[in-house]
Design a protein around this motif. Sequence first.
Motif, PDB file in Angstrom:
ATOM      1  N   ARG A   4       0.838  -1.188   0.000  1.00 22.17           N
ATOM      2  CA  ARG A   4       0.000   0.000   0.000  1.00 22.17           C
ATOM      3  C   ARG A   4       0.869   1.232   0.000  1.00 22.17           C
ATOM      4  O   ARG A   4       1.852   1.329   0.722  1.00 22.17           O
ATOM      5  CB  ARG A   4      -0.906   0.023   1.235  1.00 22.17           C
ATOM      6  CG  ARG A   4      -1.746  -1.204   1.400  1.00 22.17           C
ATOM      7  CD  ARG A   4      -2.640  -1.453   0.212  1.00 22.17           C
ATOM      8  NE  ARG A   4      -3.409  -0.260  -0.097  1.00 22.17           N
ATOM      9  CZ  ARG A   4      -3.852   0.008  -1.307  1.00 22.17           C
ATOM     10  NH1 ARG A   4      -3.586  -0.791  -2.305  1.00 22.17           N
ATOM     11  NH2 ARG A   4      -4.556   1.090  -1.529  1.00 22.17           N
ATOM     12  N   ALA A 353      -7.012   7.603  -4.657  1.00 24.81           N
ATOM     13  CA  ALA A 353      -7.255   6.405  -5.465  1.00 24.81           C
ATOM     14  C   ALA A 353      -6.233   6.251  -6.586  1.00 24.81           C
ATOM     15  O   ALA A 353      -6.129   5.183  -7.200  1.00 24.81           O
ATOM     16  CB  ALA A 353      -8.664   6.448  -6.050  1.00 24.81           C
ATOM     17  N   THR A 356      -2.850   3.344  -6.259  1.00 25.32           N
ATOM     18  CA  THR A 356      -2.812   1.954  -6.722  1.00 25.32           C
ATOM     19  C   THR A 356      -4.009   1.708  -7.644  1.00 25.32           C
ATOM     20  O   THR A 356      -5.052   1.222  -7.202  1.00 25.32           O
ATOM     21  CB  THR A 356      -2.850   0.971  -5.541  1.00 25.32           C
ATOM     22  OG1 THR A 356      -3.931   1.356  -4.661  1.00 25.32           O
ATOM     23  CG2 THR A 356      -1.551   0.992  -4.762  1.00 25.32           C
ATOM     24  N   ASP A 359      -5.953  -1.595  -7.582  1.00 26.01           N
ATOM     25  CA  ASP A 359      -6.844  -1.855  -6.452  1.00 26.01           C
ATOM     26  C   ASP A 359      -7.988  -0.850  -6.356  1.00 26.01           C
ATOM     27  O   ASP A 359      -9.076  -1.200  -5.885  1.00 26.01           O
ATOM     28  CB  ASP A 359      -6.063  -1.796  -5.128  1.00 26.01           C
ATOM     29  CG  ASP A 359      -5.041  -2.897  -4.996  1.00 26.01           C
ATOM     30  OD1 ASP A 359      -5.273  -3.975  -5.573  1.00 26.01           O
ATOM     31  OD2 ASP A 359      -4.015  -2.682  -4.325  1.00 26.01           O
ATOM     32  N   ARG A 360      -7.742   0.382  -6.782  1.00 24.33           N
ATOM     33  CA  ARG A 360      -8.651   1.473  -6.440  1.00 24.33           C
ATOM     34  C   ARG A 360      -9.505   2.021  -7.568  1.00 24.33           C
ATOM     35  O   ARG A 360     -10.507   2.669  -7.314  1.00 24.33           O
ATOM     36  CB  ARG A 360      -7.841   2.626  -5.837  1.00 24.33           C
ATOM     37  CG  ARG A 360      -7.227   2.274  -4.501  1.00 24.33           C
ATOM     38  CD  ARG A 360      -8.305   2.061  -3.470  1.00 24.33           C
ATOM     39  NE  ARG A 360      -7.783   1.497  -2.232  1.00 24.33           N
ATOM     40  CZ  ARG A 360      -8.534   0.862  -1.359  1.00 24.33           C
ATOM     41  NH1 ARG A 360      -9.818   0.679  -1.587  1.00 24.33           N
ATOM     42  NH2 ARG A 360      -7.999   0.373  -0.262  1.00 24.33           N
ATOM     43  N   TRP A 361      -9.124   1.794  -8.804  1.00 28.35           N
ATOM     44  CA  TRP A 361      -9.888   2.441  -9.866  1.00 28.35           C
ATOM     45  C   TRP A 361     -11.298   1.872 -10.013  1.00 28.35           C
ATOM     46  O   TRP A 361     -12.242   2.606 -10.311  1.00 28.35           O
ATOM     47  CB  TRP A 361      -9.130   2.343 -11.191  1.00 28.35           C
ATOM     48  CG  TRP A 361      -8.064   3.387 -11.299  1.00 28.35           C
ATOM     49  CD1 TRP A 361      -7.581   4.171 -10.284  1.00 28.35           C
ATOM     50  CD2 TRP A 361      -7.341   3.753 -12.473  1.00 28.35           C
ATOM     51  NE1 TRP A 361      -6.602   5.007 -10.755  1.00 28.35           N
ATOM     52  CE2 TRP A 361      -6.431   4.772 -12.091  1.00 28.35           C
ATOM     53  CE3 TRP A 361      -7.365   3.328 -13.790  1.00 28.35           C
ATOM     54  CZ2 TRP A 361      -5.557   5.368 -13.002  1.00 28.35           C
ATOM     55  CZ3 TRP A 361      -6.488   3.909 -14.700  1.00 28.35           C
ATOM     56  CH2 TRP A 361      -5.611   4.920 -14.305  1.00 28.35           C
ATOM     57  N   LEU A 364     -13.373   3.201  -7.081  1.00 22.13           N
ATOM     58  CA  LEU A 364     -13.527   4.636  -7.300  1.00 22.13           C
ATOM     59  C   LEU A 364     -14.593   4.900  -8.362  1.00 22.13           C
ATOM     60  O   LEU A 364     -15.448   5.781  -8.196  1.00 22.13           O
ATOM     61  CB  LEU A 364     -12.201   5.259  -7.739  1.00 22.13           C
ATOM     62  CG  LEU A 364     -12.283   6.727  -8.187  1.00 22.13           C
ATOM     63  CD1 LEU A 364     -12.632   7.637  -7.014  1.00 22.13           C
ATOM     64  CD2 LEU A 364     -10.973   7.176  -8.849  1.00 22.13           C
ATOM     65  N   LEU A 382     -14.322   5.105   0.604  1.00 22.75           N
ATOM     66  CA  LEU A 382     -13.054   4.885  -0.083  1.00 22.75           C
ATOM     67  C   LEU A 382     -11.980   5.777   0.499  1.00 22.75           C
ATOM     68  O   LEU A 382     -10.853   5.344   0.763  1.00 22.75           O
ATOM     69  CB  LEU A 382     -13.230   5.168  -1.580  1.00 22.75           C
ATOM     70  CG  LEU A 382     -12.018   4.949  -2.479  1.00 22.75           C
ATOM     71  CD1 LEU A 382     -11.621   3.486  -2.510  1.00 22.75           C
ATOM     72  CD2 LEU A 382     -12.307   5.454  -3.891  1.00 22.75           C
ATOM     73  N   ASP A 383     -12.329   7.017   0.765  1.00 25.32           N
ATOM     74  CA  ASP A 383     -11.387   7.946   1.367  1.00 25.32           C
ATOM     75  C   ASP A 383     -11.011   7.505   2.777  1.00 25.32           C
ATOM     76  O   ASP A 383      -9.856   7.570   3.188  1.00 25.32           O
ATOM     77  CB  ASP A 383     -12.006   9.352   1.408  1.00 25.32           C
ATOM     78  CG  ASP A 383     -10.991  10.414   1.800  1.00 25.32           C
ATOM     79  OD1 ASP A 383      -9.799  10.199   1.551  1.00 25.32           O
ATOM     80  OD2 ASP A 383     -11.400  11.455   2.330  1.00 25.32           O
ATOM     81  N   GLU A 385     -11.027   4.447   3.965  1.00 25.58           N
ATOM     82  CA  GLU A 385     -10.192   3.241   3.907  1.00 25.58           C
ATOM     83  C   GLU A 385      -8.764   3.598   3.559  1.00 25.58           C
ATOM     84  O   GLU A 385      -7.815   3.055   4.110  1.00 25.58           O
ATOM     85  CB  GLU A 385     -10.761   2.261   2.881  1.00 25.58           C
ATOM     86  CG  GLU A 385     -10.018   0.944   2.855  1.00 25.58           C
ATOM     87  CD  GLU A 385     -10.649  -0.056   1.902  1.00 25.58           C
ATOM     88  OE1 GLU A 385     -10.006  -1.082   1.626  1.00 25.58           O
ATOM     89  OE2 GLU A 385     -11.781   0.182   1.435  1.00 25.58           O
ATOM     90  N   GLU A 386      -8.576   4.551   2.621  1.00 21.91           N
ATOM     91  CA  GLU A 386      -7.228   4.980   2.283  1.00 21.91           C
ATOM     92  C   GLU A 386      -6.541   5.596   3.488  1.00 21.91           C
ATOM     93  O   GLU A 386      -5.370   5.376   3.748  1.00 21.91           O
ATOM     94  CB  GLU A 386      -7.269   5.995   1.123  1.00 21.91           C
ATOM     95  CG  GLU A 386      -7.646   5.393  -0.215  1.00 21.91           C
ATOM     96  CD  GLU A 386      -6.553   4.514  -0.778  1.00 21.91           C
ATOM     97  OE1 GLU A 386      -5.435   4.507  -0.227  1.00 21.91           O
ATOM     98  OE2 GLU A 386      -6.803   3.813  -1.759  1.00 21.91           O
ATOM     99  N   ASP A 390      -3.079   4.062   4.566  1.00 20.85           N
ATOM    100  CA  ASP A 390      -1.952   4.797   4.027  1.00 20.85           C
ATOM    101  C   ASP A 390      -1.271   5.711   5.020  1.00 20.85           C
ATOM    102  O   ASP A 390      -0.306   6.374   4.699  1.00 20.85           O
ATOM    103  CB  ASP A 390      -2.393   5.647   2.817  1.00 20.85           C
ATOM    104  CG  ASP A 390      -2.765   4.761   1.646  1.00 20.85           C
ATOM    105  OD1 ASP A 390      -2.419   3.582   1.679  1.00 20.85           O
ATOM    106  OD2 ASP A 390      -3.400   5.259   0.713  1.00 20.85           O
TER     107      ASP A 390
END
Length: 541
Positions: A4, A353, A356, A359-361, A364, A382-383, A385-386, A390
Amino acid sequence: MNRRATLAATALALLGTLSLTACTSGAVPGTNTVRPADPASRADLEPFYSQRLEWTGCATDGYECTRLTVPLDYARPGNGRTFVLPVARAAATGPGRRIGSLVYNPGGPGAGGVSSLEEGMDEAFGAAVRARFDIVSFDLRGVGGSVPALTCEPAEEEAEEPEPEEEDSTTEEAFDPAAPLYPRTEADRTEAASGARTAAEDCEKHSGPILRHVGTEDAARDLDVLRAALGERRLTYLGWSYETSLGTSYAEQFPRRVRAMVLDGAIDPSLDWSQRVISQSAGFRRSVDDYAEQCAEIAGDSCPGRSPEEIRALIERLYQRAKHEPLPVAEDSTYAEYGGMDATAVLDAVSMAMYTPEDRWEPLSEALREADRGDATKLGALDEEEAETDGAETVEGNSTPGIPADNSDAALTAVNCLDIPHPRALRPYWDALAPADRAAGVYGTVGVTAELTCRDWPPGDRRPHRVEADGVPPVLVVGTTGDPATPYEESVSLAEQFPQGMLLTYEGLGHTAYGRGDACVTAKVDAYLVKGERVGPGTTC
């Protein structure tokens, strides 16, 4: 596992060693250049350099943990004030062929090295490296489980003090929009400067005694203390993202103590604050364009538009809506307490996003489509989780009172502000807005305003400069052509600045390259780390 990305975007917001007998074919002879005295040779540092680590089992099976003590202030190491830093290692899988320790840090600044290792970061390394090296990581001074640790937040009891109610207060608050993505008016600029000043004052209030001691140069000296405590003569190191700055600083201070060094997703130390903003924000803008252009190839039918133009228009439409009113979210969303997602939150979610794409597109794309239909819950999730994966992960056993388990935001601000000189006057920031807008649109202007906090920060000693590391063996820099957070051009520049620097180019999307599954990158990096095999000019994966 997929590694990640851990460098938080500045606009939206990134070590083991081995014995002298394990020399690499890439080592270069020392020069006759007269160098200053070794910074580790002072007698008052001997107690730190002579310490030996006592390893015990970590909270996670399969890993060993310990703690390293380093001086708070290297100018006065004997004053009794220290940092105690968590350290963890995963033992070499082929102990009979073990070379030594390889130290890494996952990025940030602000990412927890120990928690990342316990979550399986050792699996990001190639099998050849895992067999020959103990994989070691540590929390940088002030970060994660470090004692003391940084915080810019009030203690829990202070934060919970109720504010006096105004006579005309109502039960329903009006939407208070975040600072505009491009502050054009005097009122907007005054508010942005005031908010940044408050943020700096909060950090000074709650972490003042250590703020001046969490910069990269001091962290690099800690890395050398760790090298010695591990019983190694020379350092083998891999740094991703911000940690390329840590590696560069180490190579400059201790060039002859480097055995091998990989810097993946490099940061160019010669750039000043405004050049860095434009470089990184332009990288994010290009990556969002790449998303629009290549969404169908990676995310397939989930793409939120039938053409790049439709995707760009949808993202812009969400920004414009969120400027005036938060995008609606479900009641159980973290953003519900703020009334929904404002424009900055949308920008964060889209930008993060880009780290990666594999994983993310796809998630997203689904989230953008639903947000356009009136429900931004998935975009907010999504935000969130990042942010969880991260930054510096939750640290068990942080015994510094009042410090949040995740202090990655404070560390990000503290290190960036201390490492990079910033103007004290406001005019240079406002003058930087138009060039940043031309270069990167809202990604650039948000990046400029994010730097305002550093205006009121304690000044550090570092200045933009080209690398000075005479005598260092060839360093391998890895650059990804579609990297959003550490643009490829900076990797090219850094490789050119190192004596005999080598550049490995990865033609791909996303932040950094090693550990993300490309067999070519893995083979080249592993061969360098294990055998000292050099990478020739123009090598591309």
